[in-house]
Design a protein around this motif. Structure first.
Motif, PDB file in Angstrom:
ATOM      1  N   LEU A   1      -7.097 -10.618   2.235  1.00  0.00           N
ATOM      2  CA  LEU A   1      -8.013 -11.508   3.039  1.00  0.00           C
ATOM      3  C   LEU A   1      -9.074 -11.739   1.710  1.00  0.00           C
ATOM      4  CD1 LEU A   1      -9.043 -10.007   6.224  1.00  0.00           C
ATOM      5  CD2 LEU A   1      -7.787 -12.139   5.792  1.00  0.00           C
ATOM      6  N   ASN A   2      -8.878 -11.010   0.687  1.00  0.00           N
ATOM      7  CA  ASN A   2      -9.864 -11.203  -0.375  1.00  0.00           C
ATOM      8  C   ASN A   2      -8.841 -11.831  -1.768  1.00  0.00           C
ATOM      9  OD1 ASN A   2     -12.916 -10.400  -0.328  1.00  0.00           O
ATOM     10  ND2 ASN A   2     -11.764  -8.911   0.893  1.00  0.00           N
ATOM     11  N   ASP A   3      -7.906 -12.415  -1.389  1.00  0.00           N
ATOM     12  CA  ASP A   3      -6.848 -12.986  -2.306  1.00  0.00           C
ATOM     13  C   ASP A   3      -6.355 -12.099  -3.378  1.00  0.00           C
ATOM     14  OD1 ASP A   3      -6.830 -15.514  -0.948  1.00  0.00           O
ATOM     15  OD2 ASP A   3      -8.913 -16.181  -1.843  1.00  0.00           O
ATOM     16  N   LEU A   4      -6.390 -10.655  -3.028  1.00  0.00           N
ATOM     17  CA  LEU A   4      -6.069  -9.744  -4.008  1.00  0.00           C
ATOM     18  C   LEU A   4      -4.564  -9.643  -3.810  1.00  0.00           C
ATOM     19  CD1 LEU A   4      -9.175  -7.771  -4.365  1.00  0.00           C
ATOM     20  CD2 LEU A   4      -8.218  -9.154  -6.179  1.00  0.00           C
ATOM     21  N   THR A   5      -3.773 -10.450  -4.151  1.00  0.00           N
ATOM     22  CA  THR A   5      -2.229 -10.214  -3.515  1.00  0.00           C
ATOM     23  C   THR A   5      -1.371  -9.710  -4.687  1.00  0.00           C
ATOM     24  OG1 THR A   5      -1.813 -12.560  -3.742  1.00  0.00           O
ATOM     25  CG2 THR A   5      -2.727 -11.633  -1.559  1.00  0.00           C
ATOM     26  N   GLY A   6      -0.031  -9.501  -4.400  1.00  0.00           N
ATOM     27  CA  GLY A   6       0.986  -9.259  -5.513  1.00  0.00           C
ATOM     28  C   GLY A   6       0.719  -8.115  -6.151  1.00  0.00           C
ATOM     29  N   ILE A   7      -0.048  -6.936  -5.621  1.00  0.00           N
ATOM     30  CA  ILE A   7      -0.472  -5.907  -6.233  1.00  0.00           C
ATOM     31  C   ILE A   7       0.003  -4.681  -5.473  1.00  0.00           C
ATOM     32  CG2 ILE A   7      -2.424  -6.874  -7.569  1.00  0.00           C
ATOM     33  CD1 ILE A   7      -4.137  -5.565  -5.799  1.00  0.00           C
ATOM     34  N   VAL A   8      -0.121  -3.607  -5.783  1.00  0.00           N
ATOM     35  CA  VAL A   8      -0.065  -2.225  -5.094  1.00  0.00           C
ATOM     36  C   VAL A   8      -1.146  -1.483  -5.096  1.00  0.00           C
ATOM     37  CG1 VAL A   8       1.331  -0.115  -5.041  1.00  0.00           C
ATOM     38  CG2 VAL A   8       2.430  -2.084  -5.678  1.00  0.00           C
ATOM     39  N   LEU A   9      -1.564  -1.163  -3.945  1.00  0.00           N
ATOM     40  CA  LEU A   9      -2.837  -0.286  -3.654  1.00  0.00           C
ATOM     41  C   LEU A   9      -2.116   1.305  -3.408  1.00  0.00           C
ATOM     42  CD1 LEU A   9      -4.868  -2.430  -1.145  1.00  0.00           C
ATOM     43  CD2 LEU A   9      -5.112  -2.256  -3.638  1.00  0.00           C
ATOM     44  N   TRP A  10      -2.790   1.995  -4.668  1.00  0.00           N
ATOM     45  CA  TRP A  10      -2.390   3.461  -4.470  1.00  0.00           C
ATOM     46  C   TRP A  10      -3.313   4.237  -3.603  1.00  0.00           C
ATOM     47  CZ3 TRP A  10       2.486   4.354  -5.417  1.00  0.00           C
ATOM     48  CH2 TRP A  10       2.930   5.769  -5.685  1.00  0.00           C
TER      49      TRP A  10
ATOM     50  N   VAL B   1       0.758  -1.091  -0.156  1.00  0.00           N
ATOM     51  CA  VAL B   1      -0.016   0.093   0.040  1.00  0.00           C
ATOM     52  C   VAL B   1       1.053   1.281   0.001  1.00  0.00           C
ATOM     53  CG1 VAL B   1      -1.963   1.223   1.174  1.00  0.00           C
ATOM     54  CG2 VAL B   1      -1.655  -1.310   1.231  1.00  0.00           C
ATOM     55  N   ASP B   2       0.775   1.838  -1.006  1.00  0.00           N
ATOM     56  CA  ASP B   2       1.720   3.297  -1.431  1.00  0.00           C
ATOM     57  C   ASP B   2       0.810   4.425  -1.609  1.00  0.00           C
ATOM     58  OD1 ASP B   2       4.271   4.007  -1.236  1.00  0.00           O
ATOM     59  OD2 ASP B   2       5.002   2.840  -2.931  1.00  0.00           O
ATOM     60  N   TRP B   3       1.809   5.648  -1.894  1.00  0.00           N
ATOM     61  CA  TRP B   3       1.168   6.749  -2.279  1.00  0.00           C
ATOM     62  C   TRP B   3       2.204   7.675  -2.524  1.00  0.00           C
ATOM     63  CZ3 TRP B   3       0.740   4.867   2.937  1.00  0.00           C
ATOM     64  CH2 TRP B   3       1.656   5.661   3.757  1.00  0.00           C
ATOM     65  N   SER B   4       1.816   8.790  -3.363  1.00  0.00           N
ATOM     66  CA  SER B   4       2.850   9.605  -4.158  1.00  0.00           C
ATOM     67  C   SER B   4       4.030  10.205  -2.791  1.00  0.00           C
ATOM     68  CB  SER B   4       2.463  10.641  -4.703  1.00  0.00           C
ATOM     69  OG  SER B   4       1.357  10.437  -5.676  1.00  0.00           O
ATOM     70  N   GLY B   5       3.688  10.518  -1.616  1.00  0.00           N
ATOM     71  CA  GLY B   5       4.507  10.834  -0.590  1.00  0.00           C
ATOM     72  C   GLY B   5       5.301   9.698  -0.035  1.00  0.00           C
ATOM     73  N   ALA B   6       4.941   8.641  -0.279  1.00  0.00           N
ATOM     74  CA  ALA B   6       5.721   7.565   0.175  1.00  0.00           C
ATOM     75  C   ALA B   6       6.650   6.949  -0.876  1.00  0.00           C
ATOM     76  CB  ALA B   6       4.889   6.317   0.789  1.00  0.00           C
ATOM     77  N   SER B   7       6.242   5.733  -1.622  1.00  0.00           N
ATOM     78  CA  SER B   7       6.702   5.433  -2.868  1.00  0.00           C
ATOM     79  C   SER B   7       8.182   4.873  -2.853  1.00  0.00           C
ATOM     80  CB  SER B   7       6.356   6.273  -4.199  1.00  0.00           C
ATOM     81  OG  SER B   7       7.063   7.687  -3.870  1.00  0.00           O
ATOM     82  N   PHE B   8       8.542   4.510  -1.658  1.00  0.00           N
ATOM     83  CA  PHE B   8      10.248   4.125  -1.561  1.00  0.00           C
ATOM     84  C   PHE B   8      10.037   2.491  -2.296  1.00  0.00           C
ATOM     85  CE2 PHE B   8      13.571   1.857   0.292  1.00  0.00           C
ATOM     86  CZ  PHE B   8      14.716   2.763   0.009  1.00  0.00           C
ATOM     87  N   ARG B   9      11.068   2.333  -3.155  1.00  0.00           N
ATOM     88  CA  ARG B   9      11.114   0.792  -3.777  1.00  0.00           C
ATOM     89  C   ARG B   9      12.458   0.384  -3.561  1.00  0.00           C
ATOM     90  NH1 ARG B   9       9.253   1.457  -9.817  1.00  0.00           N
ATOM     91  NH2 ARG B   9       8.843  -0.664  -9.449  1.00  0.00           N
ATOM     92  N   GLY B  10      13.397   0.830  -2.993  1.00  0.00           N
ATOM     93  CA  GLY B  10      14.755   0.193  -3.006  1.00  0.00           C
ATOM     94  C   GLY B  10      15.582  -0.002  -4.143  1.00  0.00           C
TER      95      GLY B  10
ATOM     96  N   GLY C   1      17.044   5.107  -4.465  1.00  0.00           N
ATOM     97  CA  GLY C   1      16.845   6.372  -3.594  1.00  0.00           C
ATOM     98  C   GLY C   1      15.533   6.518  -3.303  1.00  0.00           C
ATOM     99  N   MET C   2      15.491   7.660  -2.665  1.00  0.00           N
ATOM    100  CA  MET C   2      14.150   8.278  -2.264  1.00  0.00           C
ATOM    101  C   MET C   2      13.496   8.806  -3.515  1.00  0.00           C
ATOM    102  SD  MET C   2      12.393   7.964   0.526  1.00  0.00           S
ATOM    103  CE  MET C   2      13.437   7.952   1.989  1.00  0.00           C
ATOM    104  N   SER C   3      12.193   8.590  -3.499  1.00  0.00           N
ATOM    105  CA  SER C   3      11.270   9.338  -4.470  1.00  0.00           C
ATOM    106  C   SER C   3      11.529  10.723  -4.380  1.00  0.00           C
ATOM    107  CB  SER C   3       9.769   8.681  -4.397  1.00  0.00           C
ATOM    108  OG  SER C   3       9.067   9.479  -5.162  1.00  0.00           O
ATOM    109  N   SER C   4      11.168  11.293  -5.398  1.00  0.00           N
ATOM    110  CA  SER C   4      11.497  12.892  -5.483  1.00  0.00           C
ATOM    111  C   SER C   4      10.169  13.392  -4.996  1.00  0.00           C
ATOM    112  CB  SER C   4      11.563  13.404  -7.025  1.00  0.00           C
ATOM    113  OG  SER C   4      10.465  12.952  -7.977  1.00  0.00           O
ATOM    114  N   THR C   5       9.131  12.465  -4.928  1.00  0.00           N
ATOM    115  CA  THR C   5       8.013  13.072  -4.288  1.00  0.00           C
ATOM    116  C   THR C   5       7.596  12.714  -2.836  1.00  0.00           C
ATOM    117  OG1 THR C   5       6.802  10.952  -4.825  1.00  0.00           O
ATOM    118  CG2 THR C   5       6.840  12.845  -6.473  1.00  0.00           C
ATOM    119  N   TYR C   6       8.638  12.051  -2.439  1.00  0.00           N
ATOM    120  CA  TYR C   6       8.499  11.614  -0.679  1.00  0.00           C
ATOM    121  C   TYR C   6       8.173  13.007  -0.012  1.00  0.00           C
ATOM    122  CZ  TYR C   6       9.751   9.543   3.756  1.00  0.00           C
ATOM    123  OH  TYR C   6       9.593   9.379   5.027  1.00  0.00           O
ATOM    124  N   ASP C   7       7.429  12.719   0.792  1.00  0.00           N
ATOM    125  CA  ASP C   7       6.936  13.825   1.747  1.00  0.00           C
ATOM    126  C   ASP C   7       6.504  13.169   3.162  1.00  0.00           C
ATOM    127  OD1 ASP C   7       5.733  15.792   3.230  1.00  0.00           O
ATOM    128  OD2 ASP C   7       4.078  16.234   1.985  1.00  0.00           O
ATOM    129  N   ALA C   8       7.451  13.303   4.277  1.00  0.00           N
ATOM    130  CA  ALA C   8       7.109  12.765   5.370  1.00  0.00           C
ATOM    131  C   ALA C   8       5.633  13.205   5.943  1.00  0.00           C
ATOM    132  CB  ALA C   8       8.111  12.947   6.570  1.00  0.00           C
TER     133      ALA C   8
END
Length: 224
Positions: free
Chosen positions: A211-220, A171-180, A184-191
């Motif tokens: 729990l609904n078997d919707l795995t292996g995806i990213v929720l934005w 589960v991610d969003w524009s202000g997080a989006s760290f991917r390793g 490096g840190m995303s240019s949109t990172y915002d604590a």
């Protein structure tokens, strides 16, 4: 025939034994039923006509996950690293969610870089229903470990793996989006984007997906 005093002692002994037996069930040593979703996803969580495939990104409607709770006895390990404010906000959200949903929660905290991989191993050895990761320092170690443990479900909150396997949901969003992976840190990172509301939504939405078997995806979750 037992005298009244002896009967009282016997009753007390039985009560203590019963309480001890019940408490032993909390040590995760006993088998338990496979967890399931209690309730249903609301409209707009995913496009049911075209559900997201592996590694896809879905943008659920805010609150579309609110009607889903885990079944009784859901076992979760919170795996965390780092003492920065965003990680602390995520940890607090997971703890509050677990208390509200009566989840059996245990926490493994990595104490520095050399402890990252051993901490993941420790979490795996507990055999939880779900391992929830909070903290950017865990992303690269998880990318190494998760493909070798496909039967274990992982949920990454506030970050994501660059190439997740089917057992890793994020589960991610524009202000997080760290991917390793040295990106490096995303240019949109915002604590400041790690608000209590968004952190709470991230654990609830992520668990609802798993729990609904919707795995292996990213929720934005940009619309929180």
């Amino acid at each position: 025939m037992l005298r009244p005093s002896l009967l009282a002692v016997a009753a007390l002994t039985a009560a203590v034994a019963l309480a001890t037996g019940c408490g032993a069930g909390d040590d995760w040593s006993r088998p338990h039923a496979k967890p399931s979703a209690v309730g249903t996803l609301g409209p707009g969580f995913i496009d049911r006509a075209d559900p997201p495939g592996p590694e896809a990104t879905a943008t659920p409607q805010p609150g579309s996950w609110d009607g889903v709770s885990p079944s009784k006895g859901f076992r979760v390990v919170l795996l965390t690293a780092g003492d920065d404010r965003p990680t602390g906000a995520l940890v607090q959200a997971v703890e509050e969610w677990a208390a509200e949903e009566h989840v059996s929660l245990r926490t493994v905290t990595a104490e520095g870089g050399l402890d990252l991989l051993p901490s993941i191993t420790k979490a795996l050895d507990m055999h939880p229903d779900l391992i929830v990761s909070a903290g950017n320092d865990l992303i690269d170690p998880l990318a190494t470990v998760t493909p070798n443990h496909l039967s274990q479900q992982f949920l990454v909150v506030g970050a994501e793996l660059a190439e997740p396997t089917g057992n890793v949901t994020a589960v991610d969003w524009s202000g997080a989006s760290f991917r390793g992976e040295g990106l490096g840190m995303s240019s949109t990172y915002d604590a400041a984007s790690f608000t209590p509301e968004r952190c709470a939504a991230s654990i609830r939405a992520g668990v609802a997906a798993v729990l609904n078997d919707l795995t292996g995806i990213v929720l934005w979750l940009d619309r929180i």
